[in-house]
Design a protein around this motif. Sequence first.
Motif, short mmCIF file in Angstrom:
data_model
loop_
_atom_site.label_atom_id
_atom_site.label_comp_id
_atom_site.label_asym_id
_atom_site.label_seq_id
_atom_site.Cartn_x
_atom_site.Cartn_y
_atom_site.Cartn_z
N THR A 101 -10.97 2.89 -5.76
CA THR A 101 -12.36 2.64 -5.42
C THR A 101 -13.24 3.16 -6.54
O THR A 101 -12.75 3.87 -7.44
CB THR A 101 -12.73 3.29 -4.08
N CYS A 166 -12.70 1.82 0.75
CA CYS A 166 -11.35 1.43 0.34
C CYS A 166 -10.84 0.25 1.17
O CYS A 166 -11.01 0.21 2.39
CB CYS A 166 -10.39 2.60 0.49
N CYS A 213 -7.66 5.72 -3.62
CA CYS A 213 -7.90 5.72 -2.19
C CYS A 213 -6.86 6.59 -1.48
O CYS A 213 -5.74 6.75 -1.98
CB CYS A 213 -7.83 4.29 -1.64
N LYS A 216 -2.65 6.23 -1.31
CA LYS A 216 -2.06 5.41 -2.37
C LYS A 216 -0.83 6.09 -2.94
O LYS A 216 -0.85 7.27 -3.18
CB LYS A 216 -3.09 5.17 -3.48
#
Length: 216
Positions: A101, A166, A213, A216
């Motif tokens: 993001t 996100c 995010c 991840k």
Amino acid sequence: MAGGLLLGGALAALLTTALPAQGPTDGFEDPPPDKIVIKVATVNGSGCPAGTTAVAVSEDNTAFTVTYSDYLAQAGGNSDPTAFRKNCQLNLIVHVPQGFTYAIASADYRGFAALQSGATGTQRASYYFQGSPSTAFRTHPFNGPLNDNWQATDTTDWAQLVWAPCGVQRNFNINTELRVNAGTSSASKVSFMTMDSTDGDISTVYHMAWKECPGK
């Protein structure tokens, strides 16, 4: 890894100036390696008539430049009564690689102001994601007499950055404004304020900050 890229506005020499690498605690992280795509959904406002605005992404996809060619506010003399305020709202579609993001960490604005004694000028900008209740506002006042280039920088602390949600595509909005008030200056004299560069265009480059995010 951590790093930050700072691109200036207006002057071409500043368009490739880079900040030294910074640690994560400084609020800047490396952008994702995959391609970032930025497209203009809409451009609206008295400061950006049709055909006078362009958006370009830097070669390394870490920042984007907004360029104008007709963005000027003025008051006094024979100025149109509506010319004291000009604005431009950009609605941008920003695609980033999966799992990342972004937020706009800062932005540089430069221009020229010719303000008579007693006149004032204002540069203002707001930044927000479509559907988000969080909007960041920044305002920079200028007082006459002033007949010179001006510069303003909007900076947001890392903890206060407004991040794109996100996993959800949300258009990003930037609304800029120039405002001139004749104040107590002579009614016969014009005061004006513009964002421009040596070639007559306005170039504003926005600094992006990145993070992964959760999950991840």
